[in-house]
Design a protein around this motif. Structure first.
Motif, short mmCIF file in Angstrom:
data_model
loop_
_atom_site.label_atom_id
_atom_site.label_comp_id
_atom_site.label_asym_id
_atom_site.label_seq_id
_atom_site.Cartn_x
_atom_site.Cartn_y
_atom_site.Cartn_z
N LEU A 149 0.82 -1.21 0.00
CA LEU A 149 0.00 0.00 0.00
C LEU A 149 0.86 1.26 0.00
N GLU A 150 2.02 1.20 0.63
CA GLU A 150 2.93 2.35 0.60
C GLU A 150 3.43 2.59 -0.82
N ASN A 151 3.73 1.50 -1.55
CA ASN A 151 4.15 1.65 -2.94
C ASN A 151 3.05 2.25 -3.79
N ILE A 152 1.81 1.86 -3.54
CA ILE A 152 0.69 2.42 -4.30
C ILE A 152 0.51 3.90 -3.98
N ASP A 153 0.62 4.26 -2.70
CA ASP A 153 0.39 5.64 -2.29
C ASP A 153 1.51 6.57 -2.77
N ARG A 154 2.75 6.10 -2.72
CA ARG A 154 3.89 6.98 -2.98
C ARG A 154 4.45 6.87 -4.39
N LYS A 155 4.52 5.65 -4.92
CA LYS A 155 5.25 5.45 -6.17
C LYS A 155 4.35 5.37 -7.39
N LEU A 156 3.23 4.66 -7.25
CA LEU A 156 2.42 4.40 -8.44
C LEU A 156 1.85 5.68 -9.04
N GLY A 157 1.46 6.65 -8.20
CA GLY A 157 0.95 7.91 -8.73
C GLY A 157 2.00 8.68 -9.51
N ASN A 158 3.23 8.72 -8.98
CA ASN A 158 4.32 9.41 -9.68
C ASN A 158 4.68 8.70 -10.99
N GLN A 159 4.70 7.37 -10.96
CA GLN A 159 5.01 6.63 -12.17
C GLN A 159 3.91 6.78 -13.22
N TRP A 160 2.66 6.87 -12.77
CA TRP A 160 1.55 7.11 -13.68
C TRP A 160 1.68 8.48 -14.35
N GLY A 161 2.04 9.50 -13.57
CA GLY A 161 2.25 10.82 -14.14
C GLY A 161 3.43 10.86 -15.10
N SER A 162 4.51 10.14 -14.76
CA SER A 162 5.69 10.09 -15.64
C SER A 162 5.36 9.40 -16.96
N LEU A 163 4.55 8.36 -16.91
CA LEU A 163 4.15 7.67 -18.14
C LEU A 163 3.38 8.59 -19.07
N ILE A 164 2.42 9.33 -18.52
CA ILE A 164 1.65 10.27 -19.34
C ILE A 164 2.56 11.35 -19.91
N TRP A 165 3.50 11.84 -19.09
CA TRP A 165 4.43 12.88 -19.55
C TRP A 165 5.27 12.37 -20.72
N ILE A 166 5.78 11.15 -20.64
CA ILE A 166 6.61 10.59 -21.70
C ILE A 166 5.81 10.40 -22.98
N ILE A 167 4.60 9.87 -22.87
CA ILE A 167 3.78 9.62 -24.06
C ILE A 167 3.43 10.93 -24.76
N CYS A 168 2.98 11.92 -23.99
CA CYS A 168 2.61 13.21 -24.60
C CYS A 168 3.83 13.91 -25.19
N ASN A 169 4.93 13.88 -24.47
CA ASN A 169 6.15 14.51 -24.97
C ASN A 169 6.59 13.88 -26.28
N PHE A 170 6.53 12.56 -26.37
CA PHE A 170 6.95 11.85 -27.58
C PHE A 170 6.10 12.23 -28.79
N PHE A 171 4.77 12.17 -28.64
CA PHE A 171 3.89 12.40 -29.79
C PHE A 171 3.86 13.87 -30.20
N ILE A 172 3.80 14.78 -29.23
CA ILE A 172 3.75 16.21 -29.58
C ILE A 172 5.07 16.66 -30.19
N SER A 173 6.20 16.23 -29.62
CA SER A 173 7.50 16.60 -30.17
C SER A 173 7.69 16.03 -31.56
N SER A 174 7.28 14.77 -31.76
CA SER A 174 7.39 14.16 -33.09
C SER A 174 6.54 14.92 -34.10
N PHE A 175 5.36 15.36 -33.71
CA PHE A 175 4.49 16.11 -34.61
C PHE A 175 5.13 17.43 -35.03
N PHE A 176 5.69 18.17 -34.07
CA PHE A 176 6.31 19.45 -34.41
C PHE A 176 7.58 19.27 -35.23
#
Length: 204
Positions: A149-176
């Motif tokens: 539960l500590e991993n879910i509370d502390r790590k999973l949220g940050n990793q979820w945000g990092s995944l979205i950041w990487i995906i959006c950065n990749f597609f938007i940068s590739s488009f430009f």
């Protein structure tokens, strides 16, 4: 003594057979698990909203830098304040969107933690307590309610945000990059992505 030891080992073996093996899976992530995770972080609308905010954050960040480079290359005294106002308006969303994005990410992480906590407690309280306590080691239960539960509370949220950041950065940068340099860049990016995907699946 030897007979007593044999009986003791026999009792231990019987106890080990009674213990339920821990449910662990190795391999690929199933679509059902991914669908369950997306429902736990707020559902499709919340996920779409976070991706929307993150994508527009990258759009304004990249386009403001493009505008700044063109302004520096073609600077005129007459349009100084007009161009500065345009640059200010392009930079304004980069101040507002990150706060909205972080609030949405923390909210989805909160929903995830709350649902996982509630489901774990519900399963424990509504299990057949005699059978459950006799067949599931207490150390495993404590580990699930502390470490996992500590991993879910502390790590999973940050990793979820990092995944979205990487995906959006990749597609938007590739488009430009495709708009500024040419469509052949998108083909190179696609080939590199496919190659990296197979290398990652093969060696990691």
């Amino acid at each position: 003594n030897e007979g007593t030891k044999a009986e003791t080992f026999k009792e231990l073996n019987n106890t080990e057979r009674l213990m339920i093996e821990e449910d662990r899976k190795k391999g690929n992530l199933a679509w059902a698990d991914l669908k369950l995770f997306l429902s736990y972080v707020g559902g499709p609308l919340t996920v779409f909203w976070i991706f929307f905010l993150m994508s527009w954050n990258f759009v304004f960040a990249i386009y403001s830098q493009i505008f700044l480079s063109k302004w520096s290359a073609n600077f005129t005294e007459e349009r100084k304040w007009a161009d500065l106002a345009i640059f200010g308006w392009l930079s304004l969303p980069m101040v507002l969107i990150p706060g909205m994005r972080m609030y949405s990410l923390y909210y989805s992480s909160y929903i995830l933690s709350r649902k996982v906590h509630s489901k774990m407690v519900f399963k424990i309280l509504h299990s057949r307590i005699e059978e459950f306590l006799s067949r599931v080691p207490s150390g495993r239960i404590i580990n699930r309610f502390t470490n996992d539960l500590e991993n879910i509370d502390r790590k999973l949220g940050n990793q979820w945000g990092s995944l979205i950041w990487i995906i959006c950065n990749f597609f938007i940068s590739s488009f430009f990059y495709g708009l500024m340099i040419g469509p052949e860049v998108l083909l190179c990016v696609l080939l590199m992505t496919v190659l990296c995907f197979f290398l990652q699946r093969r060696f990691m």
